[in-house]
Enzyme design. Structure first.
Site, short mmCIF file in Angstrom:
data_model
loop_
_atom_site.label_atom_id
_atom_site.label_comp_id
_atom_site.label_asym_id
_atom_site.label_seq_id
_atom_site.Cartn_x
_atom_site.Cartn_y
_atom_site.Cartn_z
CB VAL A 44 37.84 42.69 44.63
CG1 VAL A 44 36.76 43.63 44.10
CG2 VAL A 44 37.96 42.83 46.14
CB CYS A 45 39.32 41.07 39.75
SG CYS A 45 40.14 42.66 39.97
#
Length: 219
Positions: A44-45
């Site tokens: 996600v990052c």
């Protein structure tokens, strides 16, 4: 004591991908966005860092400096940046803190004071609370705190919308209503009396209730 809106953003020195910085000096007279990540090479990052890199011109236009943080060393950030470029079409074009001593994470209440040891031995789940966004004004005060779970990517369009509101309401004595976007009507702040409002807004305002005074967005 937990950090709150209106608290002074803790100052710190840290190594970043663009060299050593002292945070308050780095902010200078600008606004700043400090956003944190639990670990490098997390999915996600990866999407978030790429999205922010693509949006950097929008933050530049608003006079907002970007600073990332991950609980991993700077050399790993550089390796991760290549993955971000490959998969997201843009690599981070802003400094990323290597918070290997957890100093910044602790200062900003994202990790308990007792945390210690080798960051390489900690998983993303161990650092799952390092998922905050802080918007900091030129006065070094915290204007907004957002905390996201690891499984939910951040909405940077919403963060830009909030910055637009914060900068407008810092300049004019107004507030922005729900779902407001740039150019839409605003609300006269409750701290402004009707007599004052008549001098500021000689053309008057709409008031469905005495406490709800709506005017066009000031220029």
């Amino acid at each position: 004591m937990a950090l709150q809106i209106g608290s002074t953003a803790p100052d710190f020195e840290a190594q970043t991908t663009e060299g050593k910085i002292k945070f308050h000096d780095w902010i200078g007279d600008s606004w700043a966005l400090l956003f944190s990540h639990p670990k490098d090479f997390t999915p996600v990052c990866t999407t978030e860092l790429g999205a922010l890199a693509r949006l950097k011109p929008e933050f530049d236009k608003r006079g907002v400096k970007l600073m990332g943080l991950s609980v991993d060393p700077v050399d790993k950030h550089a390796q991760w940046a290549e993955d971000i470029r490959e998969t997201q079409g843009a690599a981070p074009n802003y400094p990323m803190i290597g918070d290997t001593d957890y100093n910044v994470s602790k200062l900003y209440d994202m990790l308990p004071a007792a945390v210690s040891g080798d960051p390489a031995k900690r998983s993303a789940a161990d650092n799952l609370t390092v998922r905050n966004v802080f918007i900091i004004g030129p006065d070094k005060k915290i204007k907004l705190i957002l905390v996201y779970p690891m499984t939910t990517g951040r909405n940077f369009q919403e963060i830009l919308r909030v910055i637009d509101s914060l900068q407008l309401t810092a300049k004019h004595r107004v507030a922005t209503p729900a779902d407001w976007t740039q150019g839409e009507d605003v609300i006269i702040a409750g701290s402004v009396s009707d007599d004052e409002a008549k001098t500021i807004y000689p053309n008057g305002w709409k008031a469905p209730k005495p406490y709800l005074r709506v005017v066009p967005q000031p220029k």
